[in-house]
Design a protein around this motif. Structure first.
Motif, short mmCIF file in Angstrom:
data_model
loop_
_atom_site.label_atom_id
_atom_site.label_comp_id
_atom_site.label_asym_id
_atom_site.label_seq_id
_atom_site.Cartn_x
_atom_site.Cartn_y
_atom_site.Cartn_z
N GLY A 174 0.81 -1.22 0.00
CA GLY A 174 0.00 0.00 0.00
C GLY A 174 0.84 1.26 0.00
N GLU A 229 -3.54 -1.69 11.82
CA GLU A 229 -4.41 -1.40 10.69
C GLU A 229 -3.73 -1.77 9.37
N GLU A 230 -2.44 -1.41 9.24
CA GLU A 230 -1.69 -1.75 8.03
C GLU A 230 -1.55 -3.26 7.88
N ASP A 278 -3.68 -5.55 8.83
CA ASP A 278 -4.95 -6.06 8.31
C ASP A 278 -5.10 -5.75 6.82
N GLN A 279 -4.71 -4.56 6.41
CA GLN A 279 -4.82 -4.18 4.99
C GLN A 279 -3.89 -5.03 4.12
N GLY A 335 -5.07 -8.57 3.97
CA GLY A 335 -6.22 -8.61 3.08
C GLY A 335 -5.80 -8.66 1.61
N ARG A 336 -4.82 -7.84 1.25
CA ARG A 336 -4.35 -7.85 -0.15
C ARG A 336 -3.67 -9.17 -0.50
#
Length: 125
Positions: A27, A69-70, A72-73, A76-77
């Motif tokens: 990200g 939070e990062e 989880d992101q 997820g990716r």
């Protein structure tokens, strides 16, 4: 002056595809070209300078400290792309994450076979 890591060089079979892979999964901002490199900038003023190399690449390890939070992101990716991930660096615990040192972590491979890792707590807590 204290010592800080400024950059490291990551060899790749396809420099542009590898930089794009890192940028997408982590990200991050697009990786500009600088000489023979694609410069993937991380949040702490460190960069991974991706360089075109031959087909025979030694596997290297790159670990990224991220927030919850990062994590989880990114996780997820990884799952959205159908990438295999592991809880351990030796790739024995597939489809799992670890909770070492009270945080979370996982490993996955980039297109060159480099062992990538995200953790939410530095080793040793």
């Amino acid at each position: 002056m204290s010592v800080h890591l400024n950059h490291t060089i990551m060899p790749a079979r396809d420099r542009d595809a590898t930089a794009a892979f890192l940028v997408e999964i982590l990200g991050l901002e697009q990786a500009p070209e600088f000489g023979p490199f694609r410069v993937v900038s991380l949040g702490n003023d460190v960069s991974i300078d991706v360089v075109q190399a031959g087909d025979d690449l030694p596997s290297q390890h790159y670990a990224f400290l991220v927030g919850e939070e990062e994590f989880d992101q990114i996780w997820g990716r990884i799952k959205e792309r159908g990438l295999t991930y592991w809880a351990d660096p030796f790739h024995q615990r597939s489809g799992q994450i670890n909770t070492n040192d009270g945080g979370r972590g996982l490993y996955w491979s980039d297109p060159n076979g480099h062992n990538l890792e995200i953790i939410t707590v530095p080793y040793g807590g």
